[in-house]
Design a protein around this motif. Structure first.
Motif, PDB file in Angstrom:
ATOM      1  N   ALA A 233     -13.249 -15.237 -29.921  1.00 42.85           N
ATOM      2  CA  ALA A 233     -12.076 -15.512 -29.088  1.00 42.85           C
ATOM      3  C   ALA A 233     -11.450 -16.799 -29.595  1.00 42.85           C
ATOM      4  O   ALA A 233     -12.111 -17.839 -29.683  1.00 42.85           O
ATOM      5  N   ALA A 234     -10.159 -16.715 -29.937  1.00 42.28           N
ATOM      6  CA  ALA A 234      -9.440 -17.872 -30.470  1.00 42.28           C
ATOM      7  C   ALA A 234      -8.391 -18.337 -29.475  1.00 42.28           C
ATOM      8  O   ALA A 234      -7.671 -17.527 -28.891  1.00 42.28           O
ATOM      9  N   LEU A 235      -8.303 -19.642 -29.292  1.00 40.11           N
ATOM     10  CA  LEU A 235      -7.291 -20.237 -28.422  1.00 40.11           C
ATOM     11  C   LEU A 235      -6.417 -21.171 -29.257  1.00 40.11           C
ATOM     12  O   LEU A 235      -6.922 -22.076 -29.920  1.00 40.11           O
ATOM     13  N   VAL A 236      -5.114 -20.921 -29.230  1.00 37.07           N
ATOM     14  CA  VAL A 236      -4.137 -21.730 -29.958  1.00 37.07           C
ATOM     15  C   VAL A 236      -3.384 -22.588 -28.958  1.00 37.07           C
ATOM     16  O   VAL A 236      -2.954 -22.115 -27.907  1.00 37.07           O
ATOM     17  N   TRP A 237      -3.191 -23.846 -29.304  1.00 32.78           N
ATOM     18  CA  TRP A 237      -2.539 -24.822 -28.425  1.00 32.78           C
ATOM     19  C   TRP A 237      -1.510 -25.569 -29.266  1.00 32.78           C
ATOM     20  O   TRP A 237      -1.864 -26.190 -30.282  1.00 32.78           O
ATOM     21  N   ILE A 238      -0.241 -25.497 -28.876  1.00 32.01           N
ATOM     22  CA  ILE A 238       0.819 -26.109 -29.670  1.00 32.01           C
ATOM     23  C   ILE A 238       1.785 -26.899 -28.802  1.00 32.01           C
ATOM     24  O   ILE A 238       1.935 -26.626 -27.604  1.00 32.01           O
ATOM     25  N   GLY A 239       2.436 -27.868 -29.405  1.00 29.63           N
ATOM     26  CA  GLY A 239       3.432 -28.648 -28.681  1.00 29.63           C
ATOM     27  C   GLY A 239       4.098 -29.667 -29.588  1.00 29.63           C
ATOM     28  O   GLY A 239       3.723 -29.820 -30.752  1.00 29.63           O
ATOM     29  N   ARG A 240       5.083 -30.339 -29.048  1.00 31.15           N
ATOM     30  CA  ARG A 240       5.700 -31.444 -29.761  1.00 31.15           C
ATOM     31  C   ARG A 240       4.827 -32.676 -29.616  1.00 31.15           C
ATOM     32  O   ARG A 240       4.172 -32.884 -28.591  1.00 31.15           O
ATOM     33  N   ALA A 241       4.824 -33.502 -30.629  1.00 25.86           N
ATOM     34  CA  ALA A 241       3.982 -34.698 -30.606  1.00 25.86           C
ATOM     35  C   ALA A 241       4.385 -35.656 -29.506  1.00 25.86           C
ATOM     36  O   ALA A 241       3.541 -36.384 -28.967  1.00 25.86           O
ATOM     37  N   ASP A 242       5.688 -35.656 -29.145  1.00 25.99           N
ATOM     38  CA  ASP A 242       6.140 -36.553 -28.086  1.00 25.99           C
ATOM     39  C   ASP A 242       6.007 -35.935 -26.702  1.00 25.99           C
ATOM     40  O   ASP A 242       6.350 -36.563 -25.701  1.00 25.99           O
ATOM     41  N   GLY A 243       5.499 -34.707 -26.617  1.00 30.05           N
ATOM     42  CA  GLY A 243       5.292 -34.057 -25.336  1.00 30.05           C
ATOM     43  C   GLY A 243       6.539 -33.480 -24.700  1.00 30.05           C
ATOM     44  O   GLY A 243       6.478 -32.941 -23.590  1.00 30.05           O
ATOM     45  N   ALA A 244       7.674 -33.545 -25.390  1.00 32.32           N
ATOM     46  CA  ALA A 244       8.929 -33.057 -24.814  1.00 32.32           C
ATOM     47  C   ALA A 244       8.996 -31.536 -24.868  1.00 32.32           C
ATOM     48  O   ALA A 244       8.309 -30.885 -25.655  1.00 32.32           O
ATOM     49  N   ASP A 245       9.845 -30.963 -24.009  1.00 33.57           N
ATOM     50  CA  ASP A 245      10.097 -29.531 -24.053  1.00 33.57           C
ATOM     51  C   ASP A 245      10.731 -29.164 -25.396  1.00 33.57           C
ATOM     52  O   ASP A 245      11.479 -29.954 -25.957  1.00 33.57           O
ATOM     53  N   PRO A 246      10.432 -27.968 -25.909  1.00 36.30           N
ATOM     54  CA  PRO A 246      11.053 -27.559 -27.177  1.00 36.30           C
ATOM     55  C   PRO A 246      12.557 -27.386 -27.025  1.00 36.30           C
ATOM     56  O   PRO A 246      13.034 -26.849 -26.023  1.00 36.30           O
ATOM     57  N   GLY A 247      13.291 -27.852 -28.003  1.00 33.94           N
ATOM     58  CA  GLY A 247      14.739 -27.737 -28.000  1.00 33.94           C
ATOM     59  C   GLY A 247      15.217 -26.699 -28.995  1.00 33.94           C
ATOM     60  O   GLY A 247      14.416 -25.961 -29.583  1.00 33.94           O
ATOM     61  N   GLU A 248      16.516 -26.656 -29.213  1.00 33.76           N
ATOM     62  CA  GLU A 248      17.103 -25.654 -30.084  1.00 33.76           C
ATOM     63  C   GLU A 248      16.611 -25.762 -31.521  1.00 33.76           C
ATOM     64  O   GLU A 248      16.588 -24.773 -32.245  1.00 33.76           O
ATOM     65  N   LYS A 249      16.247 -26.944 -31.949  1.00 39.73           N
ATOM     66  CA  LYS A 249      15.819 -27.139 -33.331  1.00 39.73           C
ATOM     67  C   LYS A 249      14.314 -26.996 -33.519  1.00 39.73           C
ATOM     68  O   LYS A 249      13.816 -27.160 -34.630  1.00 39.73           O
ATOM     69  N   ASP A 250      13.593 -26.711 -32.437  1.00 39.54           N
ATOM     70  CA  ASP A 250      12.139 -26.586 -32.524  1.00 39.54           C
ATOM     71  C   ASP A 250      11.742 -25.138 -32.785  1.00 39.54           C
ATOM     72  O   ASP A 250      12.228 -24.226 -32.121  1.00 39.54           O
ATOM     73  N   ASP A 251      10.866 -24.955 -33.758  1.00 33.97           N
ATOM     74  CA  ASP A 251      10.433 -23.621 -34.164  1.00 33.97           C
ATOM     75  C   ASP A 251       8.962 -23.426 -33.781  1.00 33.97           C
ATOM     76  O   ASP A 251       8.065 -23.587 -34.613  1.00 33.97           O
ATOM     77  N   PHE A 252       8.734 -23.051 -32.537  1.00 32.12           N
ATOM     78  CA  PHE A 252       7.367 -22.825 -32.093  1.00 32.12           C
ATOM     79  C   PHE A 252       6.804 -21.520 -32.644  1.00 32.12           C
ATOM     80  O   PHE A 252       5.589 -21.344 -32.678  1.00 32.12           O
TER      81      PHE A 252
END
Length: 280
Positions: A233-252
């Motif tokens: 079982a694999a768990l992936v955890w992702i985010g911006r380093a500054d903790g902000a919500d992803p914006g239009e330029k963020d490619d999650f």
């Protein structure tokens, strides 16, 4: 006296652009069998090895099914907020039939190693380059998580190993963590990733810090996903380093795809147990 005007309804939270909104990976095969458009096929670079083909097909299907998914889980309510870092959203997927050869750990008994799961220092997808930071292997799986229910479930699932690795993007914009649990069988892995759909706010892997700094905080925004792969079982955890919500330029989407490059070792184990399971 004029009657007070009715309060305008609060608009529902819109889907964030660039957010992965992960959806179920499907069993692999050739690209045309996945029904991909020419544009989608051009997004994919297929490796020459059997493992590369399998990984690419399954993971790409996972990503493509995510794009355009408008389902947005609600954020944790104030009553559910805890001091421990955990993702704001989560989705879990059961093991595809592709991993049937490693349905039980008895068919795949060799212990995992950090070098096997995190063999390279750099993972790349699109414009995102991730650099490996800290890694850790725990023989006691409960030591790698917080939350009593999750720790107890790992014990019931026959978990023998928990491997964690953290990544930071080359531009310092993103952080990611990959956690892999070595469980008893597929049933236990499916149960784990599905139970976290409701339970991830009360139990999640511990963030693996480096240099005294944790990659995620309890106040920042992040996303999680879980995938069963045979008895893993694999768990992936992702985010911006500054903790902000992803914006239009963020490619999650690319961020999720990049960090899942750590799963190549699991695909290799499938081929090692049953070479005939590979596509012709």
């Amino acid at each position: 006296m004029n009657a007070p005007s009715p309060q305008a309804p609060t608009p529902s939270r819109r889907r964030r652009r660039g957010s992965s909104r992960t959806a179920q990976p499907v069993e692999g095969g050739r690209l045309r069998e996945l029904g991909l458009s020419r544009l989608q096929q051009r997004l994919l670079v297929i490796g020459g090895s059997v493992v590369g083909v399998i990984v690419t097909a399954v993971v790409l299907a996972f990503v493509i099914s995510a794009v355009g998914n408008d389902f947005v889980p609600e954020r944790a309510t104030a009553a559910a907020i805890v001091t421990q870092p955990r993702p704001d959203t989560y989705k879990g997927w059961n093991s595809p039939k592709l991993f049937a050869p490693i349905e039980r750990n008895t068919a795949d008994p060799a212990p995992l190693t950090l070098k096997e799961i995190f063999p390279v220092r750099t993972l790349k997808e699109g414009a995102i380059t991730l650099k490996l930071g800290a890694t850790k292997l725990d023989a006691t799986c409960s030591a790698a998580v917080w939350g009593r229910e999750l720790a107890d479930q790992l014990t019931r699932s026959g978990c023998t190993q928990a491997l964690r690795g953290t990544y930071t993007s080359a531009d310092g914009r993103y952080v990611a963590q990959y956690t892999l649990f070595n469980l008893r069988d597929t049933a236990a892995a499916n149960e784990l990733v599905q139970s976290l759909t409701a339970g991830y706010r009360g139990g999640w892997p511990q963030p693996l810090g480096q240099g005294g700094r944790a990659p995620f905080s309890s106040s920042g925004y992040s996303e999680g996903s879980g995938n069963a792969m045979g008895h893993y079982a694999a768990l992936v955890w992702i985010g911006r380093a500054d903790g902000a919500d992803p914006g239009e330029k963020d490619d999650f989407v690319s961020l999720s795809l990049a960090v899942r490059g750590a799963e190549r070792a699991v695909f290799r184990r499938v081929v090692a147990v049953k070479p005939a399971a590979s596509p012709s």
